[in-house]
Design a protein around this motif. Sequence first.
Motif, short mmCIF file in Angstrom:
data_model
loop_
_atom_site.label_atom_id
_atom_site.label_comp_id
_atom_site.label_asym_id
_atom_site.label_seq_id
_atom_site.Cartn_x
_atom_site.Cartn_y
_atom_site.Cartn_z
N ALA A 298 16.68 40.54 23.28
CA ALA A 298 16.11 41.47 22.98
C ALA A 298 14.26 41.34 23.48
O ALA A 298 13.54 41.70 24.08
CB ALA A 298 15.71 42.08 22.11
N PRO B 59 14.23 47.74 22.81
CA PRO B 59 14.52 46.40 22.14
C PRO B 59 14.32 45.57 21.16
O PRO B 59 15.32 45.60 20.62
CB PRO B 59 14.73 45.54 23.35
CG PRO B 59 13.57 45.74 24.50
CD PRO B 59 13.32 47.36 23.92
N VAL C 207 15.55 47.82 18.30
CA VAL C 207 16.90 47.57 17.65
C VAL C 207 17.14 46.67 16.96
O VAL C 207 18.02 46.22 16.26
CB VAL C 207 17.56 47.54 19.35
CG1 VAL C 207 19.55 47.53 18.82
CG2 VAL C 207 17.95 48.68 19.87
N ALA D 215 13.96 40.71 27.01
CA ALA D 215 14.14 42.03 27.69
C ALA D 215 12.33 42.83 27.45
O ALA D 215 11.77 43.38 28.22
CB ALA D 215 15.32 43.42 27.21
N ALA D 216 12.36 42.94 26.36
CA ALA D 216 10.86 43.49 25.86
C ALA D 216 9.77 42.43 26.07
O ALA D 216 9.05 43.03 27.53
CB ALA D 216 10.57 42.97 24.21
N LYS E 105 20.96 38.12 20.19
CA LYS E 105 20.48 38.79 20.55
C LYS E 105 19.14 39.22 20.45
O LYS E 105 18.81 39.99 20.79
CB LYS E 105 21.15 39.92 19.37
CG LYS E 105 22.97 40.03 19.68
CD LYS E 105 23.40 41.37 18.14
CE LYS E 105 25.10 41.32 18.46
NZ LYS E 105 25.25 42.50 17.00
#
Length: 431
Positions: A304, A319, A322, A307-308, A300
Motif C-alpha cells: 500500500a 490504498p 484500505v 502504491a501510495a 500488505k
Amino acid sequence: MPTTTEPLALRMRPRTIDEIVGQAHIIGRETPLYKMVKKGYVPSLLLYGEPGTGKTSLAYAIARTAGRELVAINATSAGKKEIEEAAEAARWSGNVLLFIDEIHRLNKAQQDVLLPHLESGLITLIGATTENPFHEVNPAIRSRCGQIQQLKRLEPADLLVILKRALADPERGVGAQTVIIDDALLWRIAEAAGGDARVALSLLEAAVAAADERDGCLYIDEAVVASCTANRGFTHDKYGDHYYSLLSAFQKSVRGSDVDAALHYLARLLEGGDLASVCRRLLVIVYEDIGLANPMMGVKVQAAVSAAERLGLPEARIPLSVVTIELCLSPKSNSAYKALDAALADVRAGKLGDIPDHLKDAHYKGAAALGHGQGYLYPHDYPNGWVAQAYLPSVLEGVRYYEPKEHGEEKHYAKVYRRLEQLKQEGKVRP
C-alpha cells in the motif's frame, strides 16, 4: 459598526481575566492563577499553544486585571536593547510585566540580558510560544518560570459566546447596527474557525461587511457565510508540536482499534500533504502494534505504501484507507519488539557472557585446537529439524525475552514456542 480601522478581533480582545472565554483549566475562577491575579500577584509564566488559542490576549488580560503595565516584545525582532528598557522601566515603577512572544526564539545575547533580571525578580516574565517549552525553551528560562500552561483550541460553543458578545457590543463589536443572522449560520462560523477566536471574529467581520442591508438591518444569509468560510477550519504545521501529536494520535487510534478516529487523523495528515510521514508511520505501526498477531499485514502495508508513493495525492488516499482500516481491525501484538527491547537492555547492562564453544566459528585452521565448533549438533540431521542443545551464554541460561500472546496468528507461534520450551526441559541440553 465602529468607524475605527482596528480589526474586530483586536477590538474584542478580553480586557480582564473575567472576560476570557474557555481555558478554564488555566484561568477558571477556582484555579490558583485566577486567584493570584485577582490579588494583584503575577508569577513568571510560560504560555504555549497553537496560533489563535489566546496567549497574547491572556497576557494582556492578566496585566490589566492585576493593575500591571505590560511591555510587549517579539523575540524574532527585538534585541538586548528592548529587554534592558523593560528592566529600566521596572526599576522605576516596579510594576512592569514583560511579555515576550515567540520566546523559544530568544538568542543567547537576549538570554544573557534577561536571565539576571528574572533571577533577581526585577522582571516578571510572561512568555508565549507555539512550541512545546519542554523541548524548545531554554532550561534556564523555564526554571525561573513558576508556571508553564498549555492553552487549548477553543470549542465551537466557546467561539459562539465570543461571536454573540461581538454582535451585542455597540462600542467594541458590531452591535451599533442590527445584524440579523440565524443561529445555525453563526454556529457554522464558529465551526469553520477551527478553535481560533481571532479567525472567528474575522469571519464575522467579513460576513457583516458583505451582508445585505434592508430596512436599516444587515442580513447575513447562507450564501454570505458559505463564501466567507470557504476553505477555512483547517491548519497544518508540519514542523510544530501539534504535528507530532497528530502522528501520535493516528498510531494510538489504530492501536486502540478505533477505525473512525484513525481515519479522522489520517484525513488531517493527508489534507496537510503529509504523505511521506503517513507512509513511514504506517510501516512503524504494522511491526510495532500488529506484529506476530498478523504477520502478513507487513506485506500488505508495504504494498500500500509503494502504491501510495507511486500514485501521489489525492489518489494515494485510496490504498492508505484500505490498510488503515485493516490495521485497526487486525489482532494486535507487540511481543516481538518488546522481546528484542528486553534483550537490548541486557546487552546494554553488560549481561553478555561468552558464546558457547560449539556455536563459535570453526571455518579456519586451528579452530579445532581451540575447541571451537566442537560438539555442535546440526538440527537438520534430527527428526523435525530440532535437537536439544544450549545456545545462550551460560550466564543467561534460562532467560526468557519473548512472551507470546494467545490471539491472532501469534497463537500458532505461541503453541510452537511453548512446545519447544517443554522439549528443552525434557531433553538433555548440553551446557
